[in-house]
Motif scaffolding. Structure first.
Motif, mmCIF file in Angstrom:
data_model
loop_
_atom_site.group_PDB
_atom_site.id
_atom_site.type_symbol
_atom_site.label_atom_id
_atom_site.label_comp_id
_atom_site.label_asym_id
_atom_site.label_seq_id
_atom_site.Cartn_x
_atom_site.Cartn_y
_atom_site.Cartn_z
ATOM 1 N N GLU A 113 -0.183 40.053 24.149
ATOM 2 C CA GLU A 113 1.036 39.756 24.903
ATOM 3 C C GLU A 113 2.223 40.551 24.358
ATOM 4 O O GLU A 113 3.084 40.986 25.129
ATOM 5 N N ARG A 116 1.799 43.963 25.786
ATOM 6 C CA ARG A 116 2.196 43.950 27.200
ATOM 7 C C ARG A 116 3.719 43.978 27.338
ATOM 8 O O ARG A 116 4.263 44.725 28.158
ATOM 9 N N LEU A 170 -0.741 49.024 31.328
ATOM 10 C CA LEU A 170 -0.381 47.616 31.535
ATOM 11 C C LEU A 170 -1.531 46.847 32.182
ATOM 12 O O LEU A 170 -1.821 45.712 31.800
ATOM 13 N N HIS A 174 -3.340 43.706 30.585
ATOM 14 C CA HIS A 174 -3.377 42.451 31.348
ATOM 15 C C HIS A 174 -4.821 41.962 31.531
ATOM 16 O O HIS A 174 -5.093 40.764 31.416
ATOM 17 N N ILE A 177 -5.874 40.371 28.338
ATOM 18 C CA ILE A 177 -5.246 39.051 28.203
ATOM 19 C C ILE A 177 -5.991 38.036 29.058
ATOM 20 O O ILE A 177 -6.289 36.922 28.612
ATOM 21 N N ARG A 178 -6.304 38.419 30.274
ATOM 22 C CA ARG A 178 -7.038 37.513 31.174
ATOM 23 C C ARG A 178 -8.410 37.167 30.587
ATOM 24 O O ARG A 178 -8.828 36.014 30.588
#
Length: 188
Positions: A113, A116, A170, A174, A177-178
């Motif tokens: 995060e 990101r 990005l 992402h 992260i998911r």
């Protein structure tokens, strides 16, 4: 003996960079300094060190980051350097056992995060620059100044390419992260 290697890794490729640094260490080349696009190694014992890197939560010179670096050193890790005011490089002797910076999914998720947030900030700046370039282009056309149109178009295309490149990064961060969030849900 020292060796300097010029190589590029993007923020979303930090795990790839770690793997490369560990491959170099397995060959006896130990990282002693780095700046963007430049790595300095000293020859040593093959496999002596394991390397990890992390985007710090606060700037390099903040009290929180200095305390974190001291904590890492107390655990047996050696702080090598920090660049871009946040990417910290650590190493630990392989004989001391596995070296991980993130003890659980939540800390790893927080790290991604932070990456990101960094990429999003840079992307927003690039978009603002692109919008200003477009505005300058439109104003110069309205004023009938056609001599510099090639420069404007060239600059816009370069900025657009950088923005798209950052967008791809990005998207990769992402997705990671998911994946980490899904993995955390499975373990809860």
């Amino acid at each position: 003996m020292r060796k300097v290697i010029h190589r590029t890794f993007m923020a979303w490729e930090h795990e790839k960079e770690e793997n490369w640094l560990n491959e170099m260490a397995a060959q006896g080349w130990n990282l002693v300094d780095t700046t963007p696009f430049r790595y300095v190694f000293e020859q040593g014992t093959p496999g002596e060190y394991q390397y990890r890197l992390e985007l710090l939560a606060h700037g390099r010179d903040s009290g929180e980051s200095r305390a974190y670096i001291r904590f890492m050193e107390e655990t047996g890790a050696e702080y090598i350097t920090t660049y871009f005011n946040g990417w910290a490089y650590f190493r630990k002797r392989a004989a001391d056992g596995p070296f991980e910076l993130f003890s659980d999914l939540d800390s790893k998720l927080q790290h991604f995060e932070r990456i990101r947030t960094l990429l999003l900030s840079i992307t927003v700046v690039e978009l603002l620059i692109l919008v200003s370039q477009i505005a300058c282009f439109v104003m110069s056309r309205e004023e009938g100044r056609y001599g510099s149109m090639g420069v404007f178009v060239g600059a816009m295309l370069v900025i657009l390419a950088i923005t798209i490149f950052l967008g791809v990064g990005l998207a990769r961060v992402h997705a990671q992260i998911r994946r980490l969030r899904q993995e955390r849900e499975i373990h809860e």
